[in-house]
Design an enzyme around this catalytic site. Structure first.
Site, PDB file in Angstrom:
ATOM      1  N   GLU A  89       5.790  85.752 -35.715  1.00  0.00           N
ATOM      2  CA  GLU A  89       6.937  86.458 -35.067  1.00  0.00           C
ATOM      3  C   GLU A  89       8.082  85.512 -34.615  1.00  0.00           C
ATOM      4  OE1 GLU A  89       4.195  90.214 -33.513  1.00  0.00           O
ATOM      5  OE2 GLU A  89       4.501  88.626 -32.139  1.00  0.00           O
ATOM      6  N   LYS A 194       4.076  80.853 -34.753  1.00  0.00           N
ATOM      7  CA  LYS A 194       3.559  81.420 -33.591  1.00  0.00           C
ATOM      8  C   LYS A 194       2.123  81.395 -33.735  1.00  0.00           C
ATOM      9  CE  LYS A 194       3.421  85.218 -30.393  1.00  0.00           C
ATOM     10  NZ  LYS A 194       4.219  86.721 -30.257  1.00  0.00           N
ATOM     11  N   GLN A 195       1.588  81.738 -35.190  1.00  0.00           N
ATOM     12  CA  GLN A 195       0.327  82.155 -35.396  1.00  0.00           C
ATOM     13  C   GLN A 195       0.027  81.960 -36.974  1.00  0.00           C
ATOM     14  OE1 GLN A 195       0.815  86.274 -34.235  1.00  0.00           O
ATOM     15  NE2 GLN A 195      -0.683  86.727 -35.634  1.00  0.00           N
TER      16      GLN A 195
END
Length: 357
Positions: A89, A194-195
């Site tokens: 994100e 972010k991930q």
């Protein structure tokens, strides 16, 4: 303006309850997670009742959504998906997020496989036409999934490689997490992740990618990942275990296990992260113990983190409950209930042993 179903990102009543457009309308990869959950449940339990009675309807509507959401690029001669936010994100409104495109094509492929097993009568009852399935096949065969030929890694999204690619360790500690210290303009232009994004797809489908491919992508993306999502560290830990990076796997396990205990992301005052709790369990079972399955057969590729004396857990698979422990003496498996089970144990550098427990 689209056909089919788009599941909500956040909901308390069945309707979309998120209030940010870049999440609500663009983080459409969630549809792929719905399809994966149906597939994973059916494969693990061997119970296809839901798939036949309800799941196939869901898959058809998901496929109709993907068909109407893709665009055809005449320049590329392939299908593309524009204006999305992937699992990462920290990149919004991008084109051709690799994970999103991959999950869209896989959902279409899985839906066609299920329709084939159900037969023509059920297909007709669902209102699926031959023209519709032909379009789905064309999208599967023609889906564009970005790939960097020089680095030999999947490109997270179009133009990602145009960013300044620097490691997350270059960020001063006092500026972490970056979403609390940087403007969104700066975050979105940065390379920081972010991930798990590309690695999320590799985690879901390890059988599709050889170990060298998995390792190249991990070594490229993990250094630029800030893990500022409770979903991230556990997935990276499992992939690290699979490719033989035990120290990195343990480091990332500690991050997911201690996320709230140490308030690593500076947000535990908003509530604890159930996702990282579940991720801690997965990092042990799928990562350190190397648990996987194929039909009724279970496989373990275990190792013991050097600082541990051992670990144990229980699993239930198709009516059989097992207690599993890994110690310095080896792996121990005890059947607690249910029928006997075929178990394959793969020790590093040794031939696999087949056990019946």
């Amino acid at each position: 303006g689209l056909r089919g179903a788009l599941y909500p990102m956040v909901t308390v009543n069945g309707e979309e309850c998120h209030n940010e457009w870049e999440i609500t309308f663009e983080e459409i990869h969630r549809n792929g997670a719905i399809a994966y959950a149906i597939c994973h449940y059916t494969r693990y339990t061997g119970d296809d009742t839901y798939l036949k009675e309800k799941g196939i309807e869901v898959l058809v509507e998901l496929s109709r959504f993907w068909e109407s959401r893709v665009s055809y690029s005449r320049r590329l001669g392939q299908y593309v998906i524009l204006g999305v936010t992937g699992p990462n994100e920290y990149e919004n409104n991008v084109n051709n997020n690799w994970y999103t495109n991959t999950m869209a094509a896989w959902t279409l492929e899985y839906t066609l496989d299920v329709l084939k097993t159900l037969g023509g009568k059920r297909v007709k009852a669902l209102g699926v036409s031959a023209q519709e399935t032909d379009r789905w096949r064309a999208i599967i065969d023609g889906m564009y999934c970005p790939y960097d030929e020089t680095r030999r890694v999947y490109e997270q999204q179009d133009l990602y490689m145009d960013k300044e690619l620097v490691p997350a360790e270059s960020i001063p500690s006092q500026e972490r997490p970056i979403h609390k210290h940087w403007s969104w303009d700066r975050i979105l232009r940065s390379c920081f992740i972010k991930q798990a994004d590309v690695l999320q797809g590799i985690y879901f489908f390890p059988e599709r990618y050889d170990l060298d491919t998995q390792k190249r992508n991990f070594l490229f993306y993990e250094p630029m990942t800030v893990h500022e999502s409770s979903l991230s560290a556990s997935v990276h830990s499992i992939v690290a275990s699979r490719i033989g990076l035990a120290d990195k796997a343990y480091e990332l396990y500690l991050r997911t296990a201690r996320l709230d205990l140490e308030d690593i992301n500076r947000d535990t005052d908003d509530g604890v992260h159930i996702t990282s709790m579940a991720g801690s369990w997965n990092a042990v079972v799928q990562g350190f113990a190397g648990f996987s399955f194929n039909g009724d057969r279970l496989t373990f590729s275990p190792y013991l983190p050097p600082k541990w004396e051992g670990y144990s857990f229980q699993i239930s698979h198709r009516g059989t409950d097992l207690w599993v422990a890994v110690t310095k003496d080896g792996m121990h498996i005890k059947r607690l209930a249910g029928p006997e089970k075929q178990v394959m144990i793969k020790w590093p550098g040794q031939e696999a042993n087949m056990l019946i427990v």
